[in-house]
Every structure is written in C-alpha cells, then in structure tokens.
Motif scaffolding. Structure first.
Motif, mmCIF file in Angstrom:
data_model
loop_
_atom_site.group_PDB
_atom_site.id
_atom_site.type_symbol
_atom_site.label_atom_id
_atom_site.label_comp_id
_atom_site.label_asym_id
_atom_site.label_seq_id
_atom_site.Cartn_x
_atom_site.Cartn_y
_atom_site.Cartn_z
ATOM 1 N N LYS A 2 0.884 -1.162 0.000
ATOM 2 C CA LYS A 2 0.000 0.000 0.000
ATOM 3 C C LYS A 2 0.917 1.204 0.000
ATOM 4 O O LYS A 2 1.625 1.439 0.978
ATOM 5 N N THR A 4 1.764 5.354 -1.669
ATOM 6 C CA THR A 4 1.511 6.541 -2.465
ATOM 7 C C THR A 4 2.818 6.912 -3.146
ATOM 8 O O THR A 4 3.813 7.184 -2.484
ATOM 9 N N GLN A 6 5.107 9.350 -5.483
ATOM 10 C CA GLN A 6 5.253 10.743 -5.870
ATOM 11 C C GLN A 6 5.777 10.810 -7.304
ATOM 12 O O GLN A 6 6.723 10.105 -7.643
ATOM 13 N N ALA A 52 -6.044 8.554 -7.177
ATOM 14 C CA ALA A 52 -5.251 9.732 -6.842
ATOM 15 C C ALA A 52 -4.837 9.707 -5.375
ATOM 16 O O ALA A 52 -3.762 10.176 -5.014
ATOM 17 N N ASP A 53 -5.704 9.159 -4.518
ATOM 18 C CA ASP A 53 -5.377 8.953 -3.109
ATOM 19 C C ASP A 53 -6.130 7.717 -2.623
ATOM 20 O O ASP A 53 -6.908 7.119 -3.365
ATOM 21 N N GLU A 54 -5.910 7.333 -1.382
ATOM 22 C CA GLU A 54 -6.493 6.095 -0.868
ATOM 23 C C GLU A 54 -8.016 6.154 -0.820
ATOM 24 O O GLU A 54 -8.686 5.159 -1.103
ATOM 25 N N THR A 56 -10.121 7.728 -2.791
ATOM 26 C CA THR A 56 -10.779 7.699 -4.096
ATOM 27 C C THR A 56 -10.302 6.551 -4.982
ATOM 28 O O THR A 56 -10.611 6.525 -6.171
ATOM 29 N N SER A 57 -9.554 5.607 -4.420
ATOM 30 C CA SER A 57 -9.020 4.518 -5.246
ATOM 31 C C SER A 57 -10.132 3.554 -5.636
ATOM 32 O O SER A 57 -11.097 3.360 -4.911
ATOM 33 N N SER A 79 0.926 12.813 -7.528
ATOM 34 C CA SER A 79 1.129 11.526 -6.874
ATOM 35 C C SER A 79 -0.079 10.636 -7.147
ATOM 36 O O SER A 79 -1.127 11.105 -7.587
ATOM 37 N N PHE A 80 0.072 9.343 -6.881
ATOM 38 C CA PHE A 80 -1.045 8.416 -6.994
ATOM 39 C C PHE A 80 -0.881 7.316 -5.962
ATOM 40 O O PHE A 80 0.213 7.058 -5.455
ATOM 41 N N TYR A 81 -1.985 6.669 -5.638
ATOM 42 C CA TYR A 81 -2.020 5.607 -4.633
ATOM 43 C C TYR A 81 -2.187 4.272 -5.342
ATOM 44 O O TYR A 81 -3.021 4.123 -6.238
ATOM 45 N N GLU A 83 -2.418 0.011 -4.432
ATOM 46 C CA GLU A 83 -2.522 -1.025 -3.409
ATOM 47 C C GLU A 83 -2.550 -2.376 -4.104
ATOM 48 O O GLU A 83 -3.354 -2.596 -5.004
#
Length: 102
Positions: A2, A4, A6, A52-54, A56-57, A79-81, A83
């Motif tokens: 998990k 994120t 950059q 884009a982040d946890e 909204t994944s 950045s993006f997330y 998992e």
C-alpha cells in the motif's frame, strides 16, 4: 503493498521516475509469486486498487496497473495511490457443455 507514489522529484525526470515505479511494482509481484503456496492453494492472486489517493481509489485488474500508471503520467498527477494485496487463488473447472450444443 500500500503505497503513495510521488511523480515529482527535483533531480529525476518524469519518464525515468515512472519507469522506476513500474519496475518496483513488477519486482514486488514477482517476489510475492515466488513464495511457497499453502497446500490447498493453486496460485497467488492479487487484489489491486488505484487512485489519486487512498479514499478515491478504485478496484483494477493486475494486468492494468501499467496502463493506469501511464495515465497518471499523462494527466500530470503529482502523486497516486497503488494497493496490491496478495490472496490465495484456487482454480475452478469450466462447466461441461453437451456435445453438439452451443
């Protein structure tokens, strides 16, 4: 995994950074697949999420990870997330069809 990632760095250019991220993901998947399987398991399966982040994944397929990373590059995200969770997978038999039936 998990994490994120950059997409900004003062010294490394974006295309090289994206390739390094793709390599890191590929290396993680290969490492997880090498682990010994429990007795009743056929293969290692993966649950993947990207956003884009946890918060909204969304769920994606394992084979689509590189496509989504490339899209993040073209959208110029900062950045993006990502998992990737390992789970045991079991093969299922396909249903048999009658001969001559379609």
């Amino acid at each position: 995994m998990k994490k994120t990632f950059q997409l900004t760095h003062p010294k490394i250019k974006l295309p090289r950074l994206v390739e390094a991220i793709k390599y890191e993901v590929k290396k993680y998947i290969k490492r997880e697949r090498r682990k010994t399987l429990p007795q009743d398991v056929d293969f290692w399966d993966f649950d993947c999420r990207f956003g884009a982040d946890e918060a909204t994944s969304e769920v994606i397929h394992l084979s689509e990870i590189n496509k989504y990373i490339s899209q993040a590059e073209t959208k110029e995200l900062a950045s993006f997330y990502l998992e990737i969770l390992v789970k045991p997978g079991r093969r299922t038999k396909k249903p048999q069809t009658k001969p001559g039936a379609f």
